[in-house]
Design a protein around this motif. Structure first.
Motif: not given
Length: 212
Positions: A151-153, A207-210, A132-137, A117-121
């Motif tokens: 908007a979008a990430i 983390e951003a591993t593909l 508060r944290e928004i977890v991006i998966t 999974a590519a993760l960011a917050t």
């Protein structure tokens, strides 16, 4: 590169294949829509699809009977290859374009599946949700309020991009470090500050591993 498209069907019959060749594609019952579906189950202005480079997002426009993706009612949804949109009694299957000129084999970036999974917050700064944290998966995550400011990430091969989707009637702008996000989007760096619908958030890539 092939063009993304929608395959329109009703009662099991394919009616039309529609290329997505505009940044905004509207769907509804009345004339003036890019995709016109003449059915009383479809609102005059039912939904729209917003495309930014390789990413597409569908938004319901306050329709009477709702918009569904894969049988789930949505307000807005980041589209993946093979998603089935239900509007009234009609189905629209989304087929994503890729760099090879062939349809992707399944969900993921350019037809390649995510193994890790590519993760960011996004950490909210200020206001009642401070801290508060928004977890991006997901490959694409939407932010904001539909009809007002969206908007979008988007996670792409070179990192995470912030995209401005819709500013509503007030033409609100998505900001990164106080500057409006351009039409093509903006590549995010750690500790960038985003502002969407009046909410400030701090971006951090965990983390951003593909793997292909």
């Amino acid at each position: 590169m092939t063009t993304a498209k929608l395959i329109l069907t009703a009662e099991g019959k394919t009616l039309e294949e529609i290329p997505i060749d505009k940044d905004v594609l509207t769907i509804g019952r009345v004339e003036g829509n890019d995709i016109r579906i003449e059915s009383l189950a479809v609102s005059s202005h039912h939904a729209k699809i917003v495309t930014i480079e390789a990413d597409a997002l569908i938004q319901d426009l306050g329709s009477t009977n709702g918009t569904y993706v894969n049988k789930q009612k949505i307000t807005q949804h980041a589209l993946e290859d093979g998603d089935v949109i239900t509007i009234g009694t009609h189905l629209l299957r989304y087929r994503k374009a890729d760099d090879t000129g062939e349809s992707p084999s399944g969900p993921g970036l350019n037809g390649k599946r995510h193994v890790a999974a590519a993760l960011a917050t996004l950490r909210i700064e200020g206001g009642p949700d401070d801290g508060r944290e928004i977890v991006i998966t997901k490959r694409m995550t939407t932010l904001g309020r539909p009809g007002e400011h969206v908007a979008a990430i988007a996670h792409r091969s070179d990192g995470f991009h912030c995209l401005h989707v819709d500013g509503g009637e007030d033409n609100a702008r998505t900001l990164v470090n106080g500057e409006p996000v351009p039409a093509e989007g903006r590549l995010l760096q750690d500790d960038d500050e985003l502002e969407v619908a009046g909410v400030k958030m701090r971006f951090r890539q965990a983390e951003a591993t593909l793997t292909h």
